[in-house]
Scaffold this active site. Sequence first.
Site, PDB file in Angstrom:
ATOM      1  N   LYS A  22       0.980  -1.339  -0.074  1.00 28.35           N
ATOM      2  CA  LYS A  22       0.157   0.125  -0.057  1.00 28.35           C
ATOM      3  C   LYS A  22       0.864   1.137  -0.144  1.00 28.35           C
ATOM      4  CE  LYS A  22      -1.705   1.665   4.254  1.00 28.35           C
ATOM      5  NZ  LYS A  22      -1.429   2.976   4.306  1.00 28.35           N
ATOM      6  N   ASN A  23       2.068   1.089   0.865  1.00 27.99           N
ATOM      7  CA  ASN A  23       2.620   2.522   1.076  1.00 27.99           C
ATOM      8  C   ASN A  23       3.645   2.852  -0.130  1.00 27.99           C
ATOM      9  OD1 ASN A  23       1.439   2.814   3.334  1.00 27.99           O
ATOM     10  ND2 ASN A  23       2.948   2.516   4.696  1.00 27.99           N
ATOM     11  N   ARG A  92      -4.940  10.467   4.540  1.00 29.89           N
ATOM     12  CA  ARG A  92      -3.695  11.514   4.968  1.00 29.89           C
ATOM     13  C   ARG A  92      -2.833  11.240   3.429  1.00 29.89           C
ATOM     14  NH1 ARG A  92      -0.231  14.081   7.944  1.00 29.89           N
ATOM     15  NH2 ARG A  92       1.933  13.707   7.335  1.00 29.89           N
ATOM     16  N   CYS A 116      -4.214  12.286  13.195  1.00 29.07           N
ATOM     17  CA  CYS A 116      -5.058  10.913  12.828  1.00 29.07           C
ATOM     18  C   CYS A 116      -4.747  10.505  14.347  1.00 29.07           C
ATOM     19  CB  CYS A 116      -4.551  10.398  11.782  1.00 29.07           C
ATOM     20  SG  CYS A 116      -3.515   9.126  12.081  1.00 29.07           S
ATOM     21  N   ARG A 121       1.129  14.319  13.180  1.00 28.55           N
ATOM     22  CA  ARG A 121       1.499  13.958  11.833  1.00 28.55           C
ATOM     23  C   ARG A 121       1.320  15.243  11.036  1.00 28.55           C
ATOM     24  NH1 ARG A 121      -0.710   8.297   9.564  1.00 28.55           N
ATOM     25  NH2 ARG A 121       1.239   8.292   8.435  1.00 28.55           N
ATOM     26  N   ILE A 123       2.579  18.261   8.494  1.00 30.04           N
ATOM     27  CA  ILE A 123       3.241  18.368   7.011  1.00 30.04           C
ATOM     28  C   ILE A 123       4.272  19.550   6.829  1.00 30.04           C
ATOM     29  CG2 ILE A 123       1.314  17.214   6.117  1.00 30.04           C
ATOM     30  CD1 ILE A 123       0.383  19.827   4.685  1.00 30.04           C
ATOM     31  N   ASP A 124       4.761  20.149   7.919  1.00 30.22           N
ATOM     32  CA  ASP A 124       5.404  21.235   7.642  1.00 30.22           C
ATOM     33  C   ASP A 124       6.795  20.808   6.642  1.00 30.22           C
ATOM     34  OD1 ASP A 124       6.026  19.471   9.903  1.00 30.22           O
ATOM     35  OD2 ASP A 124       7.755  20.985  10.597  1.00 30.22           O
ATOM     36  N   LEU A 125       7.369  19.829   6.922  1.00 29.34           N
ATOM     37  CA  LEU A 125       8.693  19.255   5.959  1.00 29.34           C
ATOM     38  C   LEU A 125       8.157  19.294   4.667  1.00 29.34           C
ATOM     39  CD1 LEU A 125      10.110  16.575   8.408  1.00 29.34           C
ATOM     40  CD2 LEU A 125      10.643  18.979   8.115  1.00 29.34           C
ATOM     41  N   ASP A 305       5.277   0.680  11.897  1.00 28.68           N
ATOM     42  CA  ASP A 305       4.045  -0.054  11.578  1.00 28.68           C
ATOM     43  C   ASP A 305       4.032  -1.508  12.083  1.00 28.68           C
ATOM     44  OD1 ASP A 305       3.218   2.346  10.162  1.00 28.68           O
ATOM     45  OD2 ASP A 305       3.489   1.674   8.321  1.00 28.68           O
ATOM     46  N   ARG A 397      -8.280  -0.600   5.677  1.00 30.07           N
ATOM     47  CA  ARG A 397      -7.324   0.416   4.854  1.00 30.07           C
ATOM     48  C   ARG A 397      -6.022  -0.154   4.191  1.00 30.07           C
ATOM     49  NH1 ARG A 397      -5.619   4.340   8.617  1.00 30.07           N
ATOM     50  NH2 ARG A 397      -4.164   4.492   6.726  1.00 30.07           N
TER      51      ARG A 397
HETATM   52  C1  UD1 Z   1       4.566   6.971   6.386  1.00 24.88           C
HETATM   53  C2  UD1 Z   1       3.834   5.499   6.184  1.00 24.88           C
HETATM   54  C3  UD1 Z   1       3.226   5.193   7.402  1.00 24.88           C
HETATM   55  C4  UD1 Z   1       4.562   4.994   8.339  1.00 24.88           C
HETATM   56  C5  UD1 Z   1       5.266   6.086   8.416  1.00 24.88           C
HETATM   57  C6  UD1 Z   1       6.653   5.824   9.283  1.00 24.88           C
HETATM   58  C7  UD1 Z   1       2.807   5.819   4.072  1.00 24.88           C
HETATM   59  C8  UD1 Z   1       1.522   5.952   3.364  1.00 24.88           C
HETATM   60  N1  UD1 Z   1       2.821   5.848   5.385  1.00 24.88           N
HETATM   61  O1  UD1 Z   1       3.775   7.852   6.861  1.00 24.88           O
HETATM   62  O2  UD1 Z   1       2.653   3.999   7.335  1.00 24.88           O
HETATM   63  O3  UD1 Z   1       4.026   4.588   9.682  1.00 24.88           O
HETATM   64  O4  UD1 Z   1       5.678   6.577   7.034  1.00 24.88           O
HETATM   65  O5  UD1 Z   1       7.259   4.881   8.692  1.00 24.88           O
HETATM   66  O6  UD1 Z   1       3.796   5.580   3.431  1.00 24.88           O
HETATM   67  N2  UD1 Z   1       6.537  14.754  10.578  1.00 24.88           N
HETATM   68  C9  UD1 Z   1       6.785  16.007  10.924  1.00 24.88           C
HETATM   69  N3  UD1 Z   1       6.674  16.965   9.776  1.00 24.88           N
HETATM   70  C10 UD1 Z   1       6.361  16.527   8.594  1.00 24.88           C
HETATM   71  C11 UD1 Z   1       6.108  15.135   8.133  1.00 24.88           C
HETATM   72  C12 UD1 Z   1       6.203  14.188   9.108  1.00 24.88           C
HETATM   73  O7  UD1 Z   1       6.957  16.497  12.062  1.00 24.88           O
HETATM   74  O8  UD1 Z   1       6.175  17.265   7.577  1.00 24.88           O
HETATM   75  C13 UD1 Z   1       6.760  13.755  11.666  1.00 24.88           C
HETATM   76  C14 UD1 Z   1       5.432  12.956  12.002  1.00 24.88           C
HETATM   77  O9  UD1 Z   1       4.716  13.631  12.828  1.00 24.88           O
HETATM   78  C15 UD1 Z   1       5.961  11.659  12.340  1.00 24.88           C
HETATM   79  C16 UD1 Z   1       7.214  11.578  11.911  1.00 24.88           C
HETATM   80  O10 UD1 Z   1       7.645  12.613  11.184  1.00 24.88           O
HETATM   81  O11 UD1 Z   1       6.135  11.939  13.849  1.00 24.88           O
HETATM   82  C17 UD1 Z   1       7.278  10.441  10.815  1.00 24.88           C
HETATM   83  O12 UD1 Z   1       6.254  10.856   9.719  1.00 24.88           O
HETATM   84  P1  UD1 Z   1       6.469  10.187   8.121  1.00 24.88           P
HETATM   85  O13 UD1 Z   1       7.920   9.712   8.225  1.00 24.88           O
HETATM   86  O14 UD1 Z   1       6.277  11.443   7.362  1.00 24.88           O
HETATM   87  O15 UD1 Z   1       5.466   9.345   7.841  1.00 24.88           O
HETATM   88  P2  UD1 Z   1       4.214   9.267   6.962  1.00 24.88           P
HETATM   89  O16 UD1 Z   1       4.700   9.565   5.501  1.00 24.88           O
HETATM   90  O17 UD1 Z   1       3.130  10.245   7.314  1.00 24.88           O
END
Ligand code: UD1
Length: 427
Positions: A22-23, A92, A116, A121, A123-125, A305, A397
């Site tokens: 899925k990911n 998301r 969630c 979670r 999205i600043d990065l 995960d 999902r």
């Molecule tokens: C993806 C996976 C999810 C998995 C996660 C970590 C998909 C669809 N989902 O989620 O199943 O659990 O990787 O392996 O691929 N963060 C920030 N700012 C940002 C982005 C992330 O602070 O802009 C933080 C998040 O809050 C979290 C951490 O970084 O604490 C990890 O997030 P991230 O690696 O981005 O996970 P996802 O891409 O959301």
Amino acid sequence: MDKLVIEGGKPLSGTIRIHGAKNAALPILAASVLAEGTVTIRNVPRLLDIEVMLNILQDLGCRAEQQDDVVTVQSNTAYSSHVPESLMRQMRSSVFLMGPLLARFGEVEVYQPGGCAIGERKIDLHLRGLQALGAEIRETGSRIVCKAKRLIGAEIILDFPSVGATENIMLAAVLASGRTTIVGAAREPEIQDLERFLNAMGGKVSGAGTDTIVIDGVRALGGCDFEIIPDRIVTGTVMVAAAATRGDVTLVGTRPGHLTSLIHVMRRAGIHIDVENDIMRVVSRSRPRSVDRVVTSPYPAFPTDLQAQLMILLAISDGVSVVKETVFEGRFKHVDELGRMGADIRLDLNTAFIRGVPELYGTTVEASDLRAGAALVIAGLAANGRTTVEQVHHIDRGYDRIELMFGSLGGHIVRQPYERVSTGTHR
Ligand code: UD1
């Protein structure tokens, strides 16, 4: 919502092939918006999240359809760069469309996907990465508008190796002018799959799988025919279930190299795992041993995960185990539910102290999120008696009909469809 009713205590046995990841599929589907020709994607799992992504692509004007595990997308008909809030809220992963829509239309309008169940979670990065490529970003309430007449390659340093941010930047930079370097990139196998896909469409991306990814922008991308990698989290879920039920399961078509950390931890717990090319056999005949310390962290460390699923094995092990969650702050929702099944787990901030018990007992529990839900299904399979898992839509999902998956290995799981209670007449 549907329920799963599980009669536990039966060892899983047999052979199983694991569905596509899925990911990996979600960002690749988002990337298909960039193709000028038809894209065919194989080994796409039939999941709720995939359905939502296909709905979004259709809403943007693409032709997107799934037949069995093959998805075809034609994006030359796409006319919109606006993802409606109702669709953004359903999943998301809709944030993955920011990069490609910005690259294709020079602007994109989306909404905060919101928090969630497993944590904040942010999205600043993602946004900072797109900004570095020249996007102007305006946020009003939950609405986000990004505009860039032209994206220009840049060096982007990520403070944390976010999977989604790495993917979003790759998806925008592939059509930017010049070279983009992502330093501190996430190294997950799904990122390597996205690199392979972008290159199959004619992109110039290298370095995925390391912490530095280099993207040389190209003018256009074409169609391609591509096969998604097997899902390492579903693979890991089945491996833990086989061990927790003291079963004997052979998994074929896997990528053992994507699961090194899980294999290592399970072997420390005394589980036999034979690996030969893409085949893994998991055998367990006796009570697992506890594991002193497991820490979740970005790949190649132990995946967040699989934390909930592994906890089932540790909950019935002999001794005390410690699990520390460092990726998401809200990922211990399964612990209370497991307590109701007889597990002895104490939480201290982001660390769980698990004192193994000889047996779990069936009861009614509620899935709070995707992986916590999968863990409760494993708990039900391993437990004594009947377990009912509610809120199964979370599990749908990420697992294609989990009851059939475990049913093919001898697990007794029946799905009870949700019946709306009618007011008034009773029959
Ligand atoms: C993806 C996976 C999810 C998995 C996660 C970590 C998909 C669809 N989902 O989620 O199943 O659990 O990787 O392996 O691929 N963060 C920030 N700012 C940002 C982005 C992330 O602070 O802009 C933080 C998040 O809050 C979290 C951490 O970084 O604490 C990890 O997030 P991230 O690696 O981005 O996970 P996802 O891409 O959301």
